[in-house]
Design a protein around this motif. Sequence first.
Motif, PDB file in Angstrom:
ATOM      1  N   PHE A  75      10.956   3.573   3.953  1.00 25.70           N
ATOM      2  CA  PHE A  75      10.013   3.707   2.727  1.00 25.70           C
ATOM      3  C   PHE A  75       9.667   5.161   2.197  1.00 25.70           C
ATOM      4  O   PHE A  75      10.319   5.194   0.969  1.00 25.70           O
ATOM      5  CB  PHE A  75       8.493   3.078   3.214  1.00 25.70           C
ATOM      6  CG  PHE A  75       7.302   3.457   2.379  1.00 25.70           C
ATOM      7  CD1 PHE A  75       7.546   3.147   0.973  1.00 25.70           C
ATOM      8  CD2 PHE A  75       6.240   4.137   2.823  1.00 25.70           C
ATOM      9  CE1 PHE A  75       6.414   3.341  -0.008  1.00 25.70           C
ATOM     10  CE2 PHE A  75       5.040   4.510   2.111  1.00 25.70           C
ATOM     11  CZ  PHE A  75       5.071   3.986   0.613  1.00 25.70           C
ATOM     12  N   ARG A  83      15.039  -1.293  10.245  1.00 24.70           N
ATOM     13  CA  ARG A  83      13.777  -1.844   9.271  1.00 24.70           C
ATOM     14  C   ARG A  83      14.484  -2.086   7.815  1.00 24.70           C
ATOM     15  O   ARG A  83      13.606  -2.284   6.724  1.00 24.70           O
ATOM     16  CB  ARG A  83      12.669  -0.978   9.137  1.00 24.70           C
ATOM     17  CG  ARG A  83      12.024  -0.907  10.489  1.00 24.70           C
ATOM     18  CD  ARG A  83      11.107  -2.104  10.802  1.00 24.70           C
ATOM     19  NE  ARG A  83      10.622  -2.315  11.953  1.00 24.70           N
ATOM     20  CZ  ARG A  83      10.156  -3.195  12.675  1.00 24.70           C
ATOM     21  NH1 ARG A  83       9.912  -4.445  11.787  1.00 24.70           N
ATOM     22  NH2 ARG A  83       9.545  -3.298  13.796  1.00 24.70           N
ATOM     23  N   LYS A 117      15.914   0.189   2.171  1.00 21.78           N
ATOM     24  CA  LYS A 117      14.919   0.078   0.926  1.00 21.78           C
ATOM     25  C   LYS A 117      15.385   1.081  -0.288  1.00 21.78           C
ATOM     26  O   LYS A 117      14.706   1.195  -1.266  1.00 21.78           O
ATOM     27  CB  LYS A 117      13.556   0.592   1.215  1.00 21.78           C
ATOM     28  CG  LYS A 117      12.901  -0.140   2.374  1.00 21.78           C
ATOM     29  CD  LYS A 117      11.444   0.088   2.800  1.00 21.78           C
ATOM     30  CE  LYS A 117      10.966  -0.678   3.962  1.00 21.78           C
ATOM     31  NZ  LYS A 117      10.843  -1.941   3.776  1.00 21.78           N
ATOM     32  N   GLN A 133       6.971  -0.675   0.497  1.00 27.43           N
ATOM     33  CA  GLN A 133       6.471  -0.449   1.879  1.00 27.43           C
ATOM     34  C   GLN A 133       6.315  -1.997   2.481  1.00 27.43           C
ATOM     35  O   GLN A 133       6.084  -2.850   1.735  1.00 27.43           O
ATOM     36  CB  GLN A 133       5.092   0.054   1.693  1.00 27.43           C
ATOM     37  CG  GLN A 133       4.440   0.585   2.854  1.00 27.43           C
ATOM     38  CD  GLN A 133       3.047   1.457   2.802  1.00 27.43           C
ATOM     39  OE1 GLN A 133       2.378   1.244   1.599  1.00 27.43           O
ATOM     40  NE2 GLN A 133       2.642   2.341   3.558  1.00 27.43           N
ATOM     41  N   ASP A 134       6.438  -1.917   3.796  1.00 29.96           N
ATOM     42  CA  ASP A 134       6.455  -3.434   4.342  1.00 29.96           C
ATOM     43  C   ASP A 134       5.159  -3.807   5.124  1.00 29.96           C
ATOM     44  O   ASP A 134       4.258  -2.819   5.119  1.00 29.96           O
ATOM     45  CB  ASP A 134       7.520  -3.511   5.344  1.00 29.96           C
ATOM     46  CG  ASP A 134       7.556  -2.581   6.671  1.00 29.96           C
ATOM     47  OD1 ASP A 134       6.627  -2.906   7.356  1.00 29.96           O
ATOM     48  OD2 ASP A 134       8.343  -1.928   6.777  1.00 29.96           O
ATOM     49  N   ASN A 135       4.864  -4.984   5.111  1.00 27.70           N
ATOM     50  CA  ASN A 135       3.701  -5.485   5.686  1.00 27.70           C
ATOM     51  C   ASN A 135       2.905  -5.030   7.003  1.00 27.70           C
ATOM     52  O   ASN A 135       1.896  -5.685   7.287  1.00 27.70           O
ATOM     53  CB  ASN A 135       3.508  -7.046   5.332  1.00 27.70           C
ATOM     54  CG  ASN A 135       4.299  -7.838   6.223  1.00 27.70           C
ATOM     55  OD1 ASN A 135       4.913  -7.232   7.163  1.00 27.70           O
ATOM     56  ND2 ASN A 135       4.400  -9.049   5.969  1.00 27.70           N
ATOM     57  N   ARG A 136       3.653  -4.229   7.688  1.00 23.76           N
ATOM     58  CA  ARG A 136       3.031  -3.690   8.695  1.00 23.76           C
ATOM     59  C   ARG A 136       2.014  -2.506   8.471  1.00 23.76           C
ATOM     60  O   ARG A 136       1.008  -2.257   9.204  1.00 23.76           O
ATOM     61  CB  ARG A 136       4.204  -2.836   9.489  1.00 23.76           C
ATOM     62  CG  ARG A 136       5.406  -3.537  10.428  1.00 23.76           C
ATOM     63  CD  ARG A 136       6.335  -2.774  10.927  1.00 23.76           C
ATOM     64  NE  ARG A 136       7.018  -1.920   9.643  1.00 23.76           N
ATOM     65  CZ  ARG A 136       7.685  -0.953   9.790  1.00 23.76           C
ATOM     66  NH1 ARG A 136       7.835  -0.364  11.130  1.00 23.76           N
ATOM     67  NH2 ARG A 136       8.475  -0.190   9.036  1.00 23.76           N
ATOM     68  N   PRO A 161       0.475  -3.191   1.543  1.00 23.47           N
ATOM     69  CA  PRO A 161       1.361  -4.683   1.371  1.00 23.47           C
ATOM     70  C   PRO A 161       0.905  -5.744   1.860  1.00 23.47           C
ATOM     71  O   PRO A 161       0.836  -6.970   1.392  1.00 23.47           O
ATOM     72  CB  PRO A 161       2.593  -3.998   1.690  1.00 23.47           C
ATOM     73  CG  PRO A 161       2.412  -3.163   2.706  1.00 23.47           C
ATOM     74  CD  PRO A 161       1.037  -2.175   2.165  1.00 23.47           C
ATOM     75  N   ARG A 162       0.080  -5.628   3.056  1.00 24.55           N
ATOM     76  CA  ARG A 162      -0.646  -6.651   3.754  1.00 24.55           C
ATOM     77  C   ARG A 162      -1.322  -7.372   2.891  1.00 24.55           C
ATOM     78  O   ARG A 162      -1.489  -8.582   2.847  1.00 24.55           O
ATOM     79  CB  ARG A 162      -0.934  -6.325   5.290  1.00 24.55           C
ATOM     80  CG  ARG A 162      -1.536  -7.671   5.943  1.00 24.55           C
ATOM     81  CD  ARG A 162      -1.841  -7.369   7.322  1.00 24.55           C
ATOM     82  NE  ARG A 162      -2.342  -6.149   7.613  1.00 24.55           N
ATOM     83  CZ  ARG A 162      -3.805  -6.121   7.858  1.00 24.55           C
ATOM     84  NH1 ARG A 162      -4.371  -7.294   7.548  1.00 24.55           N
ATOM     85  NH2 ARG A 162      -4.510  -5.051   8.066  1.00 24.55           N
ATOM     86  N   GLU A 202      -0.148  -9.189  -0.240  1.00 19.79           N
ATOM     87  CA  GLU A 202       0.457 -10.447   0.165  1.00 19.79           C
ATOM     88  C   GLU A 202      -0.539 -11.639   0.275  1.00 19.79           C
ATOM     89  O   GLU A 202      -0.407 -12.711  -0.070  1.00 19.79           O
ATOM     90  CB  GLU A 202       1.373 -10.350   1.507  1.00 19.79           C
ATOM     91  CG  GLU A 202       2.638  -9.840   1.328  1.00 19.79           C
ATOM     92  CD  GLU A 202       3.544  -9.481   2.429  1.00 19.79           C
ATOM     93  OE1 GLU A 202       3.243 -10.268   3.382  1.00 19.79           O
ATOM     94  OE2 GLU A 202       4.496  -8.979   2.430  1.00 19.79           O
ATOM     95  N   CYS A 241       5.871  -4.473  -8.440  1.00 18.81           N
ATOM     96  CA  CYS A 241       6.350  -5.032  -7.444  1.00 18.81           C
ATOM     97  C   CYS A 241       6.130  -6.596  -7.236  1.00 18.81           C
ATOM     98  O   CYS A 241       6.636  -7.475  -6.461  1.00 18.81           O
ATOM     99  CB  CYS A 241       6.126  -4.502  -5.857  1.00 18.81           C
ATOM    100  SG  CYS A 241       6.439  -2.723  -5.816  1.00 18.81           S
TER     101      CYS A 241
END
Length: 308
Positions: free
Chosen positions: A12, A36, A39, A178-181, A185-186, A189, A306
Amino acid sequence: MSKVLVTGGAGFIGSHLVKHLVNNGKEVIVLDNLLRGNKIEKPVFEKITFVKDDVRNYEVVKNLSQHCDYIYHFAAVLGVDVVADNPVETMDTEVIGMKNVVDAALLNNVKKVIYASTSGIYGHSAIERSVTENIQVDPRTSYAMAKRYNEIYLKAAHEEKGLNSISVRFFNVYGSAQDNRMVVPRFFEQCLAGEPITVFGNGNQTRDFTFIDDTIKACLLLTEKVSGCEIFNVANENEFSIYELAKLMKEITGSKSEITLIDAPKKRYDYEVERRFGSSQKLFDAVGFKPNTDLRVGLTHILNTCYK
């Protein structure tokens, strides 16, 4: 043309750094194990040299850092759940990776190492006020302890062998890719899917959310303007509770989702801090810049770029 090595450059923060370095005319080499994913944007990826390998492989780090002016050491195991489940892997990646980077930098006469540290080093220190770089730190987790060890290792390498370095303590960086960890982003979503926005605990715990573009600008300015061996916070200097974050994201997305309080998993206990926000005064004094992107502005930018 200046040449740089970025470890963890497909992640990220690393991918944003790589993009800015390429746009600034740097020759960029990226080392990443891609656990991961990648990106880095395709147009940027086509302009770099990419090597899929592990920072714990000294021969690779040594060879890739030849003729480099700088090494940005951003490779790490990330995510609370991942780190909690893999403490040995986490510490090995940090400690072995740093030794390899330092040894290679000294061998190849690299001008400076810029290291991605963390505000997690502060632990439960000074929760009544913003934290500065000179307070007593309180690392509680394998991740934070390894990060602090590496800061000390870099100081030793400077004092004993003359290696210049900057350790950058990031405060809750957020942005695109950035991912949903991670919480932002969580929440996006969940908001956009109309699902409950799940907040751990009572939601009153606060964090200092720092926009990715500000974070990268700070790193580049520090690279250019600071010598010796230094540690800097990169923080927005504003605190928001996680519940306030959820409310704000619900508002800007127009979501009908309900905010739901849930118990945090036990393995997250050591990572939970009731209050944390940082001071970037030392950063400002050194380079004339502080992160200043308003949280609403940053979140709206992510939404528009995004998710639409």
